[in-house]
Design an enzyme around this catalytic site. Structure first.
Site, short mmCIF file in Angstrom:
data_model
loop_
_atom_site.label_atom_id
_atom_site.label_comp_id
_atom_site.label_asym_id
_atom_site.label_seq_id
_atom_site.Cartn_x
_atom_site.Cartn_y
_atom_site.Cartn_z
N THR A 1 -23.29 35.64 126.06
CA THR A 1 -24.25 34.67 125.51
C THR A 1 -23.74 34.07 124.19
OG1 THR A 1 -25.48 36.40 124.38
CG2 THR A 1 -26.23 35.80 126.58
N ASP B 1 -33.15 46.18 123.78
CA ASP B 1 -34.44 45.85 124.38
C ASP B 1 -34.72 44.35 124.34
OD1 ASP B 1 -34.97 48.56 124.87
OD2 ASP B 1 -35.72 48.83 122.82
N GLY C 1 -39.93 44.36 120.48
CA GLY C 1 -38.93 44.04 119.46
C GLY C 1 -38.91 42.58 119.04
C1 LIG Z 1 -40.13 61.34 109.18
C2 LIG Z 1 -39.50 60.70 110.36
C3 LIG Z 1 -40.48 60.13 111.32
C4 LIG Z 1 -39.78 59.39 112.39
C5 LIG Z 1 -40.73 58.81 113.36
C6 LIG Z 1 -39.99 58.06 114.38
C7 LIG Z 1 -40.87 57.41 115.38
C8 LIG Z 1 -40.02 56.48 116.16
C9 LIG Z 1 -40.77 55.87 117.28
C10 LIG Z 1 -39.93 54.81 117.88
C11 LIG Z 1 -40.67 54.05 118.88
C12 LIG Z 1 -39.86 52.94 119.41
C13 LIG Z 1 -40.66 52.08 120.27
C14 LIG Z 1 -39.84 51.00 120.82
C15 LIG Z 1 -39.86 49.79 120.41
C16 LIG Z 1 -38.99 48.74 120.97
O1 LIG Z 1 -39.69 47.97 121.88
C17 LIG Z 1 -38.49 47.81 119.87
C18 LIG Z 1 -37.38 46.95 120.41
O2 LIG Z 1 -36.22 47.65 120.54
N1 LIG Z 1 -37.98 48.54 118.76
C19 LIG Z 1 -38.58 48.54 117.59
O3 LIG Z 1 -39.56 47.91 117.37
C20 LIG Z 1 -37.95 49.39 116.51
C21 LIG Z 1 -38.91 50.42 116.03
C22 LIG Z 1 -38.21 51.31 115.10
C23 LIG Z 1 -39.13 52.29 114.49
C24 LIG Z 1 -38.44 53.10 113.46
C25 LIG Z 1 -39.46 53.92 112.75
C26 LIG Z 1 -38.87 54.63 111.60
C27 LIG Z 1 -39.99 55.23 110.80
C28 LIG Z 1 -39.48 55.83 109.55
C29 LIG Z 1 -40.62 56.38 108.72
C30 LIG Z 1 -40.05 57.07 107.55
C31 LIG Z 1 -41.05 57.81 106.75
C32 LIG Z 1 -40.35 58.65 105.74
C33 LIG Z 1 -41.25 59.23 104.74
C34 LIG Z 1 -40.57 60.13 103.78
N1 LIG Z 2 -25.17 35.22 121.39
C1 LIG Z 2 -26.29 35.50 120.73
N2 LIG Z 2 -26.43 35.17 119.44
C2 LIG Z 2 -27.55 35.49 118.76
N3 LIG Z 2 -28.61 36.15 119.30
C3 LIG Z 2 -28.51 36.50 120.59
C4 LIG Z 2 -27.36 36.20 121.37
N4 LIG Z 2 -27.55 36.68 122.62
C5 LIG Z 2 -28.78 37.25 122.63
N5 LIG Z 2 -29.36 37.14 121.42
C6 LIG Z 2 -30.68 37.65 120.98
O1 LIG Z 2 -30.50 38.83 120.19
C7 LIG Z 2 -31.70 39.55 120.20
C8 LIG Z 2 -31.46 41.03 119.93
O2 LIG Z 2 -30.54 41.51 120.80
P1 LIG Z 2 -30.52 42.97 121.42
O3 LIG Z 2 -31.82 43.36 121.94
O4 LIG Z 2 -29.38 42.98 122.38
O5 LIG Z 2 -30.11 43.91 120.20
P2 LIG Z 2 -30.95 44.71 119.10
O6 LIG Z 2 -32.09 43.89 118.63
O7 LIG Z 2 -29.96 45.17 118.11
O8 LIG Z 2 -31.46 45.97 119.89
P3 LIG Z 2 -32.95 46.49 120.27
O9 LIG Z 2 -33.64 45.35 120.92
O10 LIG Z 2 -32.68 47.64 121.23
O11 LIG Z 2 -33.63 46.95 119.02
C9 LIG Z 2 -32.31 39.31 121.56
O12 LIG Z 2 -33.67 39.04 121.39
C10 LIG Z 2 -31.58 38.09 122.10
O13 LIG Z 2 -32.48 37.04 122.37
#
Ligand SMILES: CCCCCCCCCCCCC/C=C/[C@@H](O)[C@H](CO)NC(=O)CCCCCCCCCCCCCCC
Ligand SMILES: Nc1ncnc2c1ncn2[C@@H]1O[C@H](COP(=O)(O)OP(=O)(O)OP(=O)(O)O)[C@@H](O)[C@H]1O
Ligand SMILES: [Ca+2]
Length: 543
Positions: free
Chosen positions: A169, A196, A500
């Site tokens: 892409t 994702d 995401g």
């Molecule tokens: C103390 C540690 C606690 C850790 C808790 C971790 C919970 C993680 C749950 C992850 C759930 C992911 C759900 C998926 C979402 C995806 O559709 C989306 C696209 O890729 N990703 C995100 O939105 C990306 C989401 C990324 C989330 C990262 C969360 C990090 C939280 C950190 C909190 C730190 C608190 C520290 C206090 C001292």
């Molecule tokens: N060539 C490109 N240049 C810039 N953005 C792109 C390109 N190809 C795809 N994308 C966009 O990049 C975005 C993020 O990509 P991708 O989901 O692969 O990685 P990420 O965000 O690092 O991972 P995750 O979604 O697992 O957190 C997608 O929403 C997609 O639309």
């Protein structure tokens, strides 16, 4: 070839060399497996081994003398003929690897007979893809997508004789737009290499294309959407890779490539998200408002940090501790769909998802039947929330191996709606930490979880806007609550995190479409190493 009585399928049994020894090798079509056992008396014999035919990747004639190790006197006595079986080897933690066993004999005809029989059986595996359309996001995750595909995946596809059209892409939405233009029907599947977000693009392209070709208006929130039978394969190369992890059990490019090759099929629920009769997006993993919406919004500015951006923004968002007021209305799913508090998780061949598949087939047969959901009552909850999360699957990922809702099902036609009410920072941290250990993250007085088939959300702010009660002061200085300046009550809206990607509207209407699409996956397999995997490990010791 041995014929079995009662019209049962044939078996091929021969004595073949493998490594330095002779083995009794059986191709048992009835049981669908290739097995080899040591013919020596039990006390001296090695372990019996087998590989399911469905997990054989390829079979090829082998130039024995060039490639193989010295196998003793046999090599000197006669010209040897050999064939190699490439098969899936199951390792720990749901990881799959490609392994190989080379069988040899002196009889060329016998060797050909084996190669032929195995190849014919592979041809009969009708669910395997022959032609794939591949989209690679070169900028996802750690920007390794292209390298991962070329070095780890393409050689496996070529071994399995899968032909591919590959698109790297050039911009966001490239894959999605392209799927509206190409002849998708000539492909057995579409593969996305990325995270994702990249999966979401491909899914929107495919589902959107199916609806367009069938004359379905995606803007109608009540429309019965047309299922998409072209499977999607995910080669994980993103930052979270939650969809891959939750459907395969690991985010590992080779494992995913092997699931594609063997032609696995995992149906998946998809939620449609609308605002005022306008289609916004589809979601398969997380629709999150508050905590996860704020993390995403902040992290978008830090894309240069790669996957670390989520930890940075996560920490910042945790400290800011904002909560949001709003109203949620939902229709509960039927009890036969289990409960989010169940102790059992959705696994390969899940009974609850199978039941939903049957029910869906019946509904499709009785087309035009009045939909159940119109008759069900709506439950309404008003409150102040740190997070509102709706998940169609567990959302397990390397950061949280059991996910946001460990008992959520991939294909049951429902989502788990998790409401985290206003609580102290310390309690919220306790809640978050439970995503990383074995304790129950729903066992808190400030956390509620419901299994739903649809829901609506309106923020307090948009309710106030609609009823026109918002005063001028709030409009002009509307960042923080005027009544309680230090209370963290944010009268601006949060943002929805939809797999995401941010949504432009805070007021949304969400409906789960049962098994709207399919993946090249089989769900997470039960933990115990199965018989086949166990036996296969001993092959390695042998060779
Ligand atoms: C103390 C540690 C606690 C850790 C808790 C971790 C919970 C993680 C749950 C992850 C759930 C992911 C759900 C998926 C979402 C995806 O559709 C989306 C696209 O890729 N990703 C995100 O939105 C990306 C989401 C990324 C989330 C990262 C969360 C990090 C939280 C950190 C909190 C730190 C608190 C520290 C206090 C001292
Ligand atoms: N060539 C490109 N240049 C810039 N953005 C792109 C390109 N190809 C795809 N994308 C966009 O990049 C975005 C993020 O990509 P991708 O989901 O692969 O990685 P990420 O965000 O690092 O991972 P995750 O979604 O697992 O957190 C997608 O929403 C997609 O639309
Ligand atoms: Ca579900």
């Amino acid at each position: 070839m041995e014929r079995l009585p009662g019209g049962r399928r044939p078996r091929l049994v021969s004595s073949l060399g493998l490594g330095r020894r002779s083995w009794e090798v059986t191709l048992d079509e009835e049981r669908g497996r290739l097995a080899w056992r040591d013919p020596r008396p039990p006390r001296r014999a090695g372990e019996n081994c087998f590989v399911p035919i469905s997990e054989i990747i390829a079979v090829e004639e082998t130039e024995f003398n060039k490639k193989q190790r010295n196998i003793g006197r046999w090599q000197k006595m006669a010209k040897l003929h050999a064939f190699t079986v490439h098969y899936v080897k199951k390792a720990r933690n749901h990881r799959w690897r490609c392994s190989a066993a080379t069988f040899w004999c002196v009889d060329e005809h016998l060797c050909n007979q084996w190669t032929q029989a195995l190849k014919e059986l592979l041809e009969m595996q009708k669910s395997r893809p022959k032609q794939l359309l591949v989209y690679i996001n070169p900028f996802g995750g750690k920007r390794q997508g292209k390298r991962i595909y070329e070095q780890k995946v393409a050689p496996l596809f070529s071994l399995a004789s899968i032909s591919t059209d590959v698109v790297v892409t050039e911009h966001a939405n490239h894959a999605k737009d392209n799927l509206f233009e190409v002849n998708i029907y000539k492909y057995d599947g579409v593969v996305c290499v990325g995270g994702d977000g990249m999966f979401s693009e491909v899914m929107h392209g495919l589902i959107g294309r199916m609806q367009k070709d069938s004359g379905i208006d995606q803007n109608n929130p009540k429309a019965s959407l047309v299922q998409c039978n072209i499977r999607i394969g995910i080669i994980p190369a993103g930052s979270t890779d939650c969809i891959c992890y939750s459907t395969v059990g690991i985010s590992d490019p080779v494992t995913s490539a092997l699931h594609i090759i063997v032609g696995d099929c995992q149906p998946l629920d998809v939620s449609s998200v609308h605002h005022n009769n306008t289609f916004l997006k589809y979601s398969v993993s997380l629709l999150g408002y508050g905590f996860y919406g704020d993390i995403l919004k902040d992290s978008e500015k830090k894309r240069w940090m790669g996957p670390m951006r989520y930890d940075y923004s996560g920490f910042k968002t945790f400290l800011s501790h904002h909560y949001y007021e709003g109203t949620i209305a939902y229709q509960p799913a039927k009890h036969r769909h289990g409960s989010p508090r169940d102790k059992v998780s959705c696994r390969t061949g899940c009974y609850i998802c199978k039941q939903s598949e049957k029910q869906l087939a019946e509904q499709n047969k009785e087309h035009g039947l009045k939909k159940e959901e119109g008759e069900e009552e709506w439950k309404v909850i008003k409150g102040k929330f740190l997070a509102i999360n709706a998940v169609n699957m567990s959302c397990a990922c390397p950061r949280s191996p059991k996910g946001l809702s460990p008992a959520a099902h991939l294909a049951d036609g429902s989502a788990d709606l998790i409401l985290v009410r206003k609580c102290s920072r310390f309690d919220f941290l306790r809640y978050l930490v439970r995503h990383t250990n074995q304790d129950d993250q729903f066992d808190f007085p400030f956390v509620d979880v419901y299994r739903v088939k649809c829901f609506q959300f309106t923020s307090k702010l948009s309710e106030d806007n609609e009823s026109n009660v918002m005063d001028v002061g709030k409009k002009r200085f509307g960042q923080f609550c005027r009544d309680h300046p230090a209370c963290c009550c944010n009268i601006v809206n949060s943002t929805w995190n939809c797999d995401g990607e941010t949504l432009d509207s805070s007021a949304i209407e969400v409906r789960v479409h049962c098994q709207l699409m399919k993946l090249f996956a089989r769900g997470i397999e039960e933990d115990c190493k199965d018989e086949a995997a166990h036996s296969q490990s001993s092959i390695e010791q042998l060779l």
